[in-house]
Design a protein around this motif. Structure first.
Motif, short mmCIF file in Angstrom:
data_model
loop_
_atom_site.label_atom_id
_atom_site.label_comp_id
_atom_site.label_asym_id
_atom_site.label_seq_id
_atom_site.Cartn_x
_atom_site.Cartn_y
_atom_site.Cartn_z
N GLU A 139 86.14 -17.00 -54.23
CA GLU A 139 85.82 -17.12 -52.81
C GLU A 139 86.80 -18.04 -52.10
OE1 GLU A 139 83.80 -15.07 -51.65
OE2 GLU A 139 83.10 -14.42 -53.62
N ALA A 140 87.30 -19.06 -52.80
CA ALA A 140 88.30 -19.94 -52.18
C ALA A 140 89.58 -19.17 -51.87
CB ALA A 140 88.60 -21.11 -53.10
N GLY A 141 89.93 -18.19 -52.71
CA GLY A 141 91.10 -17.37 -52.44
C GLY A 141 90.93 -16.57 -51.17
N HIS A 142 89.76 -15.96 -50.99
CA HIS A 142 89.49 -15.23 -49.75
C HIS A 142 89.57 -16.17 -48.54
CE1 HIS A 142 88.46 -11.43 -51.53
NE2 HIS A 142 87.45 -11.92 -52.23
N PHE A 143 88.96 -17.33 -48.68
CA PHE A 143 88.91 -18.29 -47.58
C PHE A 143 90.31 -18.76 -47.20
CE2 PHE A 143 85.78 -21.19 -45.46
CZ PHE A 143 86.71 -21.92 -44.73
N LEU A 144 91.10 -19.13 -48.18
CA LEU A 144 92.42 -19.71 -47.91
C LEU A 144 93.34 -18.69 -47.25
CD1 LEU A 144 94.46 -22.00 -48.15
CD2 LEU A 144 94.98 -21.19 -50.46
N LEU A 145 93.44 -17.49 -47.79
CA LEU A 145 94.34 -16.49 -47.21
C LEU A 145 93.86 -16.06 -45.83
CD1 LEU A 145 96.96 -15.25 -48.30
CD2 LEU A 145 95.65 -16.51 -49.98
N SER A 146 92.55 -16.01 -45.62
CA SER A 146 92.04 -15.68 -44.28
C SER A 146 92.45 -16.74 -43.27
CB SER A 146 90.51 -15.55 -44.32
OG SER A 146 90.11 -14.59 -45.26
N GLY A 160 90.79 -12.83 -53.66
CA GLY A 160 89.86 -13.33 -54.66
C GLY A 160 90.29 -12.98 -56.07
N VAL A 161 90.72 -11.73 -56.28
CA VAL A 161 91.19 -11.31 -57.60
C VAL A 161 92.43 -12.10 -58.01
CG1 VAL A 161 92.13 -9.37 -58.89
CG2 VAL A 161 90.20 -9.01 -57.35
N CYS A 162 93.37 -12.26 -57.08
CA CYS A 162 94.60 -13.00 -57.38
C CYS A 162 94.31 -14.46 -57.71
CB CYS A 162 95.57 -12.90 -56.20
SG CYS A 162 96.17 -11.23 -55.88
N SER A 163 93.35 -15.05 -57.03
CA SER A 163 92.99 -16.44 -57.30
C SER A 163 92.40 -16.58 -58.70
CB SER A 163 92.00 -16.93 -56.25
OG SER A 163 91.66 -18.29 -56.47
N ALA A 198 90.84 -11.36 -64.20
CA ALA A 198 89.87 -11.29 -63.11
C ALA A 198 88.67 -10.48 -63.56
CB ALA A 198 90.49 -10.68 -61.86
N GLU A 199 87.48 -10.98 -63.30
CA GLU A 199 86.25 -10.27 -63.65
C GLU A 199 85.57 -9.68 -62.42
OE1 GLU A 199 83.69 -12.85 -65.81
OE2 GLU A 199 85.08 -13.10 -67.51
N GLY A 200 85.83 -10.24 -61.25
CA GLY A 200 85.25 -9.72 -60.02
C GLY A 200 86.26 -8.89 -59.25
N GLY A 201 85.88 -8.47 -58.06
CA GLY A 201 86.81 -7.78 -57.19
C GLY A 201 86.56 -6.30 -57.02
N LEU A 202 85.60 -5.73 -57.76
CA LEU A 202 85.34 -4.30 -57.61
C LEU A 202 84.84 -3.98 -56.21
CD1 LEU A 202 85.18 -1.50 -58.87
CD2 LEU A 202 82.87 -2.05 -59.66
N ALA A 203 83.93 -4.81 -55.69
CA ALA A 203 83.43 -4.59 -54.34
C ALA A 203 84.53 -4.80 -53.30
CB ALA A 203 82.25 -5.52 -54.06
N ASP A 204 85.43 -5.75 -53.56
CA ASP A 204 86.53 -6.00 -52.62
C ASP A 204 87.46 -4.79 -52.53
OD1 ASP A 204 85.54 -8.55 -52.22
OD2 ASP A 204 86.76 -9.42 -53.81
N LEU A 205 87.81 -4.22 -53.67
CA LEU A 205 88.70 -3.06 -53.67
C LEU A 205 88.03 -1.84 -53.07
CD1 LEU A 205 90.41 -3.45 -57.16
CD2 LEU A 205 91.35 -4.03 -54.91
N SER A 206 86.73 -1.70 -53.31
CA SER A 206 86.00 -0.58 -52.71
C SER A 206 85.97 -0.70 -51.20
CB SER A 206 84.58 -0.53 -53.28
OG SER A 206 83.82 0.48 -52.67
N GLN A 207 85.73 -1.92 -50.70
CA GLN A 207 85.73 -2.13 -49.26
C GLN A 207 87.13 -1.96 -48.67
OE1 GLN A 207 84.79 -6.15 -47.89
NE2 GLN A 207 83.47 -5.30 -46.32
#
Length: 295
Positions: free
Chosen positions: A50-57, A181-184, A192-201
């Protein structure tokens, strides 16, 4: 005594399920708390994501409304690009919310004029066209692609008005935010274990572009976003860790932005010769891993 113990163990799952149905929020909070204590490294993985999403945003200039990093659903929330009520408000201001009178129907050219003597769903009635469009007894064909039978997605960009599609610059920026998020996670743990929902979106966003984008170009844009995001995060590892520390203690959005802007060591370099990124990854694996995660 043996019968009582067996009886308790047999009906314990039912009690657990009943408690979850009665108070799902409390049960989720309890399970998350247990997970934090038993698997602290997984907790750090969620924070880094989530910090990766926050920082790049923040670096791209997107205002952040809020974030959730301590709940069952982890997400960074943004202010909407469109106002969902804008179309209704403008239509009401123009007077289009007034009910249509029977005398006005004949005055509208090309509009279906129902027979006042006919029944609602009968021939010539107000509901005749509705029956033809929605009835299951009309001409047999494949209705799986019928938009009426599909529930509209709340996050579908094209459902917001006014909608004109995303331009190329906006698509590239949203792609960077989506894969951040995945890159972070990769930079912190090597995978990376998460990110499936991010790529789908993200694919849903690409499908809402101004012009249709071929699948090959979509793949190339995602690869470019991954490379660009990794390079930007590597330049801001210190700010990323400072942001994750604030998010770990449930700091406000203002505190998170302050942590980014006032970070004294943005790159995170510790002054020791060698690969700082590798040492940082090793620190996450060893120092922030629980007993069960080390087994």
């Amino acid at each position: 005594l043996r019968f009582i113990v067996v009886w308790i163990f047999s009906f314990a799952p039912l009690a657990f399920v009943g408690y979850g149905i009665a108070t799902p929020t409390k049960l989720q909070a309890m399970l998350v708390s247990i997970q934090r204590e038993l698997f602290p490294a997984y907790r750090q993985r969620m924070l880094q994501h989530e910090a990766g999403h926050f920082l790049l945003s923040h670096l791209l200039g997107y205002p952040i409304q809020g974030y959730k990093a301590n709940a069952v659903k982890n997400a960074v929330q943004f202010y909407p690009l469109q106002d969902a009520d804008l179309g209704t408000d403008r239509a009401r201001a123009l007077g289009f919310d007034a009910p249509l009178r029977d005398n006005d129907v004949d005055q509208l050219p090309g509009m279906f004029a129902p027979d006042p003597e006919a029944s609602f769903f009968g021939p010539g009635g107000r509901g005749e066209l509705e029956v033809e469009q929605r009835s299951v007894f009309r001409n047999a064909k494949n209705y799986t692609n019928n938009p009426f039978l599909k529930l509209p997605s709340q996050s579908e960009p094209s459902k917001a008005w006014p909608y004109r599609g995303f331009d190329d610059a906006t698509l590239d920026q949203l792609a960077v935010v989506s894969v951040a998020g995945v890159c972070s996670e990769i930079l912190a743990f090597g995978n990376a274990e998460g990110g499936l929902a991010d790529l789908s979106q993200l694919r849903q966003i690409f499908a809402s572009a101004e012009e249709e984008i071929p699948e090959r170009e979509v793949e190339n844009r995602i690869r470019y976003a991954l490379g660009y995001t990794i390079s930007q995060l590597r330049l801001n590892l210190g700010a990323l860790d400072a942001l994750a520390d604030v998010m770990e203690r449930d700091g406000s959005v203002a505190e998170c932005v302050m942590a980014i802007e006032t970070c004294q060591n943005v790159s995170g370099e510790d002054g020791i010769m060698g690969d700082y990124e590798r040492r940082r990854r090793q620190r996450f694996r060893e120092e922030r891993a629980g007993i069960l995660e080390r087994l």
